[in-house]
Design a protein around this motif. Structure first.
Motif, PDB file in Angstrom:
ATOM      1  N   UNK A 137       0.819  -1.213   0.000  1.00 49.41           N
ATOM      2  CA  UNK A 137       0.000   0.000   0.000  1.00 49.41           C
ATOM      3  C   UNK A 137       0.857   1.269   0.000  1.00 49.41           C
ATOM      4  N   UNK A 138       2.176   1.138   0.228  1.00 48.43           N
ATOM      5  CA  UNK A 138       3.084   2.292   0.264  1.00 48.43           C
ATOM      6  C   UNK A 138       3.683   2.606  -1.103  1.00 48.43           C
ATOM      7  N   UNK A 139       3.127   2.072  -2.164  1.00 46.39           N
ATOM      8  CA  UNK A 139       3.739   2.177  -3.489  1.00 46.39           C
ATOM      9  C   UNK A 139       4.020   3.624  -3.901  1.00 46.39           C
ATOM     10  N   UNK A 140       3.023   4.496  -3.790  1.00 44.23           N
ATOM     11  CA  UNK A 140       3.228   5.878  -4.240  1.00 44.23           C
ATOM     12  C   UNK A 140       4.382   6.546  -3.500  1.00 44.23           C
ATOM     13  N   UNK A 141       4.412   6.365  -2.205  1.00 44.26           N
ATOM     14  CA  UNK A 141       5.497   6.935  -1.396  1.00 44.26           C
ATOM     15  C   UNK A 141       6.845   6.384  -1.842  1.00 44.26           C
TER      16      UNK A 141
END
Length: 412
Positions: free
Chosen positions: A395-399
């Motif tokens: 879920x941290x992909x964008x970061x």
């Protein structure tokens, strides 16, 4: 008082001593692998060289790979050996750019082996149009799997992404985790990323990304991570992989808890040491994701270089020419269970993994050196940290991607 004959004998002995000192040429070699197989392969090559050139006094300093990585910049600068092991591609670039490695383009042009039998691997030894080292070995990556588990579940080697995902579904339904991996030291996650990217986007995108020409937030790289997300969901990895080294991750593969392992061929020895037999282990190429995309492979090479501050470059060149010979490469790679870069060298036909590996790399459209060798060190470190974090927190992909873009802007 010495008799004349005794005087002559004494003088002859002194002259012999002076002559032996004058003709004994020290050749200092720093090598980086103390594991039994690689150490023996290197030691045997050195002994063969000493037999061919008995007037050269070979001095070997062998340390483990991590210690070598830590020490190399210091010894290249302050107390250089005549030959050192290191890696091609972008891993050699900082030392080439800093003037710490010797240009051996003339050796590549004049040596009959290097000039004719190393064409496939020559690009990875080249920077600024010049050649900087001689590769002694390379090896395939791919998917190693438990054939006995596949047979028990009536599974065939998957050729496509959909076939892989369907096979993973069957494994999970039967209580088997599809993939083992140990990401404690990060680079194993890079192997998975590289294959997903090579199969999603191809060789040119891999090179563009590692060269800093493509951003991590690019839609093509996002597509790679989307496939990785699907893999995490349907082809799950063993739990607690972030606490395990690649060697420790052999245990769930060996005891049957996991059925597959994305890894390099050097791991076969570890599989066998875990009491798996060749009947239980097999290999397949990472499956096709984008239909019709030319198949590129991970095939990292190991090489030898002459430091710019070497004291005995003449004999160092002799050693590199000796290492380039087909018979030297055949024997060395038979011992270590890898592939010889010299196309005229013989492979070990009795090793099924070598036979399959040769078929894999010899028919590939391109050979990648691996993410942490094709990307500069600072980018590779940040990238691999991001890959591991994605495996733990998808879920941290964008970061993750935005941070990698920032690092990329600083590094390049």
């Amino acid at each position: 008082m010495l008799k004349p004959i005794a005087k002559l004998a004494s003088l002859a002995g002194a002259l012999a001593l002076i002559t032996s000192v004058a003709t004994a040429r020290d050749l200092v070699i720093n090598f980086d692998d103390l594991n039994p197989g690689p150490k023996k392969g290197f030691d045997d090559a050195v002994e063969a060289f000493k037999a061919a050139y008995p007037d050269i006094n070979v001095i070997v300093n062998n340390t483990d790979r991590e210690a070598h990585k830590t020490a190399i910049r210091n010894f290249l600068t302050n107390d250089a050996p005549d030959v050192t092991s290191w890696y091609p591609g972008n891993r050699m670039a900082p030392f080439v750019d800093a003037g710490l490695f010797t240009d051996i383009s003339d050796l590549w042009a004049s040596d009959e082996n290097l000039s004719t039998n190393f064409e496939a691997i020559k690009p990875t030894m080249t920077r600024d149009g010049k050649q900087w080292g001689v590769p002694y070995s390379y090896y395939q990556w791919g998917v190693y799997y438990r054939k006995d588990i596949f047979d028990k579940l009536s599974l065939d080697e998957p050729k496509t992404w959909d076939e892989l995902l369907s096979a993973c579904d069957v494994m999970k339904e039967n209580g088997v985790t599809p993939f083992s991996i140990g990401t404690k030291f990060l680079w194993t996650a890079a192997g998975v990323f590289d294959y997903l990217n090579l199969r999603t986007n191809g060789y040119d995108v891999h090179n563009g990304l590692t060269a800093g020409e493509i951003k991590y937030t690019d839609d093509r790289i996002r597509a790679t991570f989307a496939n990785w997300g699907t893999m995490l969901e349907r082809c799950s990895f063993v739990k607690n992989h972030a606490t395990m080294s690649w060697q420790e991750a052999i245990a769930p593969f060996a005891n049957g808890d996991a059925a597959m392992y994305v890894m390099g061929n050097f791991a076969v020895d570890g599989f066998k040491n875990a009491d798996l037999t060749e009947d239980q282990i097999d290999f397949f190429q990472f499956p096709e994701i984008t239909p019709g995309l030319a198949r590129a492979e991970e095939a990292p090479a190991d090489a030898l270089f002459i430091p710019a501050k070497a004291k005995n470059k003449e004999d160092a060149r002799l050693f590199l020419s000796f290492v380039a010979q087909a018979d030297t490469q055949s024997q060395w790679n038979k011992t270590i269970g890898q592939l010889p870069p010299n196309s005229a060298a013989a492979i070990n036909e009795d090793d099924k993994f070598i036979v399959e590996g040769f078929a894999t790399v010899s028919t590939a459209s391109g050979l990648a050196q691996f993410f942490d060798r094709d990307a500069p060190a600072a980018m590779a470190k940040a990238g691999m940290e991001g890959f591991q974090k994605f495996m733990l927190e998808p879920e941290s992909l964008d970061e993750i991607l935005e941070n990698l873009d920032k690092v990329q802007a600083e590094v390049y």
